[in-house]
Design an enzyme around this catalytic site. Structure first.
Site, PDB file in Angstrom:
ATOM      1  N   SER A 120       0.825  -1.201   0.000  1.00  0.00           N
ATOM      2  CA  SER A 120       0.000   0.000   0.000  1.00  0.00           C
ATOM      3  C   SER A 120       0.864   1.258   0.000  1.00  0.00           C
ATOM      4  CB  SER A 120      -0.921   0.005   1.229  1.00  0.00           C
ATOM      5  OG  SER A 120      -1.630   1.223   1.333  1.00  0.00           O
ATOM      6  N   GLU A 142       5.056   2.013  14.490  1.00  0.00           N
ATOM      7  CA  GLU A 142       6.165   1.106  14.155  1.00  0.00           C
ATOM      8  C   GLU A 142       5.859   0.244  12.924  1.00  0.00           C
ATOM      9  OE1 GLU A 142       9.223  -2.160  16.174  1.00  0.00           O
ATOM     10  OE2 GLU A 142       7.983  -0.872  17.434  1.00  0.00           O
ATOM     11  N   ARG A 143       4.580  -0.129  12.715  1.00  0.00           N
ATOM     12  CA  ARG A 143       4.242  -0.914  11.530  1.00  0.00           C
ATOM     13  C   ARG A 143       4.536  -0.104  10.262  1.00  0.00           C
ATOM     14  NH1 ARG A 143      -0.583  -1.756  10.450  1.00  0.00           N
ATOM     15  NH2 ARG A 143      -0.393  -3.704   9.316  1.00  0.00           N
TER      16      ARG A 143
END
Length: 301
Positions: free
Chosen positions: A70, A96-97
């Site tokens: 994405s 963090e992702r």
């Protein structure tokens, strides 16, 4: 599009400002601090370190790959939040992702909000924001609540207001930490649910708790069946050997075949059935990629 490009250019301009040693902003009262704090700034990924207070310890690889895809197509939609540590050095507060996925894509910079906070403020921000925004497992949420209570010295009542959850909800999570570590690990791995844990916590004797847990896992018992098993245990003067098989127990033919089903599909399969053999099979999936993999197996393609 022009507005987005203007915003991105502004972020790059602020980034250059932060890299100027003469503009080493350390507090909100410093020169040019008002231009940076609260604004989106393009920061070098290399200048950002992971937050040691981050409650999430496991990241789903498939979900990260989807997020990376994405980002590759659309860019970072929601900026991360960091706190300033030193000159051109920052630490993650939340996101963090997005940070990990951006590194997977090979990005060199990432849009970020900059905060100036001490360690305690950073801990509170990280825990509260992650509890609210991230899909943490029940034990990670429980540990986050416990850390806020222990390290921020906050009461359950104030914690309830801070995270927008009922006090009873917070209490239910905290009680999970009294479970045997092996049961907690199974919850973190998704082998049993929070509902299973809430039922098992009512068994005080650790040995009996583990024996009943083992039966729950081996028989693939549903939450309701686990609750009935615990109830039967409590009604038998807490003697595990006096528990009789109830009508909700999994039939033998299912117990003998459940492991081969799990092995073939390579996912946790939840099976609930009564003694007459009537029941259902629930097969979870975490992404479109995993769904297609399961579909291919089930369809025999």
């Amino acid at each position: 599009m022009a507005k987005a490009q203007k915003k991105q250019a502004l972020g790059r301009g602020l980034s250059a400002l932060l890299k100027d040693p003469e503009n080493d902003i350390q507090s909100s009262s410093d020169k040019n601090a008002d231009k940076v704090i609260g604004n989106v700034v393009e920061l070098d990924l290399a200048s950002i370190e992971v937050n040691p207070f981050q409650p999430r310890t496991k990241f789903n690889d498939d979900a990260l790959e989807e997020l990376a895809s994405s980002i590759r197509e659309l860019g970072i939609i929601q900026p991360i939040t960091v706190r300033k540590l030193d000159f051109n050095k920052y630490q993650l507060v939340s996101g963090e992702r997005r940070y990990r996925a951006s590194k997977m894509v090979g990005l060199e910079t990432i849009p970020a909000y900059i905060r100036i906070a001490n360690d305690q403020e950073s801990l509170e921000m990280a825990l509260v924001e992650n509890i609210q925004r991230q899909d943490l497992d029940p034990i990670e949420i429980a540990l986050s609540y416990q850390r806020l209570i222990d390290e921020i010295k906050i009461t359950q009542e104030k914690l309830s207001d801070r995270v927008g959850k009922k006090r009873s909800t917070i209490t239910n999570y905290l009680r999970l930490l009294k479970l045997h570590p092996s049961i907690q690990n199974s919850m973190r791995d998704g082998d049993v649910s929070m509902g299973h844990g809430r039922a098992l916590i009512n068994i005080d004797k650790e040995k009996d708790q583990l024996q009943i847990f083992d039966r729950v896992v081996r028989s693939g018992l549903s939450v309701r069946a686990t609750e009935n098993l615990v109830k039967a245990y409590k009604n038998s003067d807490n003697k595990i050997q006096n528990i009789k098989s109830s009508k909700s127990s999994i039939p033998e033919f299912i117990i003998k075949n459940i492991d081969s089903i799990k092995k073939n599909l390579d996912v946790k399969v939840d099976i609930s059935a009564n003694a007459d053999g009537k029941g259902k099979i629930t097969i979870p999936f975490n992404s479109e990629k995993e769904f297609k993999r399961l579909k291919k197996i089930l369809a025999g393609d």
